[in-house]
Design a protein around this motif. Structure first.
Motif, PDB file in Angstrom:
ATOM      1  N   ILE A  40     -54.430  -8.226  24.528  1.00  0.00           N
ATOM      2  CA  ILE A  40     -55.376  -9.344  24.559  1.00  0.00           C
ATOM      3  C   ILE A  40     -56.444  -9.164  23.492  1.00  0.00           C
ATOM      4  O   ILE A  40     -56.737 -10.095  22.732  1.00  0.00           O
ATOM      5  CB  ILE A  40     -56.004  -9.499  25.960  1.00  0.00           C
ATOM      6  N   ARG A  41     -57.030  -7.967  23.411  1.00  0.00           N
ATOM      7  CA  ARG A  41     -58.108  -7.769  22.439  1.00  0.00           C
ATOM      8  C   ARG A  41     -57.595  -7.925  21.006  1.00  0.00           C
ATOM      9  O   ARG A  41     -58.251  -8.566  20.180  1.00  0.00           O
ATOM     10  CB  ARG A  41     -58.771  -6.405  22.636  1.00  0.00           C
ATOM     11  N   ALA A  42     -56.444  -7.379  20.703  1.00  0.00           N
ATOM     12  CA  ALA A  42     -55.873  -7.534  19.360  1.00  0.00           C
ATOM     13  C   ALA A  42     -55.597  -9.013  19.072  1.00  0.00           C
ATOM     14  O   ALA A  42     -55.900  -9.508  17.981  1.00  0.00           O
ATOM     15  CB  ALA A  42     -54.591  -6.719  19.232  1.00  0.00           C
ATOM     16  N   ARG A  67     -63.211 -11.958  36.117  1.00  0.00           N
ATOM     17  CA  ARG A  67     -64.386 -11.425  35.425  1.00  0.00           C
ATOM     18  C   ARG A  67     -63.969 -10.490  34.298  1.00  0.00           C
ATOM     19  O   ARG A  67     -64.425 -10.628  33.172  1.00  0.00           O
ATOM     20  CB  ARG A  67     -65.318 -10.708  36.397  1.00  0.00           C
ATOM     21  N   ARG A  68     -63.116  -9.533  34.602  1.00  0.00           N
ATOM     22  CA  ARG A  68     -62.688  -8.595  33.551  1.00  0.00           C
ATOM     23  C   ARG A  68     -61.925  -9.308  32.447  1.00  0.00           C
ATOM     24  O   ARG A  68     -62.122  -9.020  31.267  1.00  0.00           O
ATOM     25  CB  ARG A  68     -61.854  -7.461  34.149  1.00  0.00           C
ATOM     26  N   ILE A  69     -61.063 -10.236  32.815  1.00  0.00           N
ATOM     27  CA  ILE A  69     -60.307 -10.979  31.798  1.00  0.00           C
ATOM     28  C   ILE A  69     -61.270 -11.736  30.889  1.00  0.00           C
ATOM     29  O   ILE A  69     -61.129 -11.726  29.663  1.00  0.00           O
ATOM     30  CB  ILE A  69     -59.278 -11.917  32.457  1.00  0.00           C
ATOM     31  N   ALA A  73     -63.355  -9.813  25.429  1.00  0.00           N
ATOM     32  CA  ALA A  73     -63.873 -10.021  24.066  1.00  0.00           C
ATOM     33  C   ALA A  73     -65.218  -9.335  23.852  1.00  0.00           C
ATOM     34  O   ALA A  73     -65.584  -9.031  22.716  1.00  0.00           O
ATOM     35  CB  ALA A  73     -63.996 -11.511  23.764  1.00  0.00           C
ATOM     36  N   VAL A  74     -65.939  -9.074  24.927  1.00  0.00           N
ATOM     37  CA  VAL A  74     -67.267  -8.446  24.830  1.00  0.00           C
ATOM     38  C   VAL A  74     -67.312  -7.156  25.641  1.00  0.00           C
ATOM     39  O   VAL A  74     -68.317  -6.829  26.277  1.00  0.00           O
ATOM     40  CB  VAL A  74     -68.383  -9.437  25.255  1.00  0.00           C
ATOM     41  N   TRP A  75     -66.242  -6.401  25.613  1.00  0.00           N
ATOM     42  CA  TRP A  75     -66.101  -5.206  26.436  1.00  0.00           C
ATOM     43  C   TRP A  75     -67.216  -4.187  26.230  1.00  0.00           C
ATOM     44  O   TRP A  75     -67.568  -3.472  27.147  1.00  0.00           O
ATOM     45  CB  TRP A  75     -64.733  -4.561  26.211  1.00  0.00           C
ATOM     46  N   ALA A  88     -59.690   3.103  24.389  1.00  0.00           N
ATOM     47  CA  ALA A  88     -58.467   2.444  23.912  1.00  0.00           C
ATOM     48  C   ALA A  88     -58.789   1.138  23.185  1.00  0.00           C
ATOM     49  O   ALA A  88     -58.188   0.837  22.139  1.00  0.00           O
ATOM     50  CB  ALA A  88     -57.520   2.179  25.079  1.00  0.00           C
ATOM     51  N   LEU A  89     -59.725   0.369  23.720  1.00  0.00           N
ATOM     52  CA  LEU A  89     -60.099  -0.892  23.064  1.00  0.00           C
ATOM     53  C   LEU A  89     -60.754  -0.640  21.713  1.00  0.00           C
ATOM     54  O   LEU A  89     -60.513  -1.391  20.761  1.00  0.00           O
ATOM     55  CB  LEU A  89     -61.011  -1.710  23.980  1.00  0.00           C
TER      56      LEU A  89
END
Length: 154
Positions: A40-42, A67-69, A73-75, A88-89
Motif C-alpha cells: 500500500i505505501r509503495a 483507522r490503520r488503513i 500514508a502518514v505512518w 519496514a515502511l
C-alpha cells in the motif's frame, strides 16, 4: 478514465512472470499484514490508485482496522504502527525513492534491529514486486474498478 489494454491478455508471458515473482515473494516469510502495508505505501508513493484500492481491500479482508488503513500514508505521525512496521515502511519508502538518497544508514540500522538479513531482503523484494505491478497498472491505464463489467463496457 479508460483502460488502455488488459495487460493480463496482451502479453500472457509477462503476466505469468510477474505472478511467479509475486508467488516467490509471498514465500519469503514476511508477515502477510506487513506485506500488505508495504504494498500500500509503495503504491501510494507511486501513485497507483488501482493497487492502493486492491491492497487496502485485501487488508480489510484480513481484519485490519479502517483507522490503520487510513493512516498508512502518514505512518510517521500515527502511533497505530509498531516499531517493526515503521522500520519496514521506512525501508519501503527509501527503496521506492531509491534515486533520492539510496537507503540511508539510519533506516538500514533500524530495520536490522527488527529484521534478519533474510527478512530485510524479503522487504526489498516485496517493494520490487509492487513497483513492477504499479508500473504496469499505471502504464496500461488501470484504475479502481477498471475490470468490473460496467467499466469494460463503457
Amino acid at each position: 478514465m479508460q483502460l488502455r489494454m488488459n495487460y493480463m491478455t496482451a502479453n500472457k508471458a509477462a503476466f505469468q512472470t510477474l505472478l511467479k515473482l509475486e508467488d516467490s515473494v509471498k514465500k519469503l516469510g514476511l508477515d502477510p499484514v506487513l506485506y500488505e502495508l508495504i504494498k500500500i505505501r509503495a503504491s501510494q508513493i507511486n501513485g497507483c490508485a488501482f493497487c492502493v484500492d486492491m491492497h487496502t481491500t485485501d487488508l480489510r479482508k484480513m481484519g485490519e482496522s479502517e483507522r490503520r488503513i487510513n493512516l498508512i500514508a502518514v505512518w510517521r505521525e500515527a502511533p497505530q504502527f509498531t516499531a517493526k512496521e515503521r522500520a519496514a515502511l521506512a525501508v519501503a519508502e527509501a527503496v521506492v525513492r531509491i534515486s533520492d538518497a539510496g537507503v540511508p544508514q539510519d533506516i538500514y540500522d533500524e530495520a536490522r534491529r527488527h529484521f534478519s538479513e533474510s527478512e530485510y531482503i524479503a522487504i526489498i523484494m516485496a517493494v520490487n514486486a509492487i513497483n513492477s505491478w504499479n508500473r504496469i497498472a499505471i502504464a496500461t491505464g488501470m484504475f479502481p474498478g477498471c475490470f468490473d463489467k460496467q467499466a469494460t463496457q463503457a
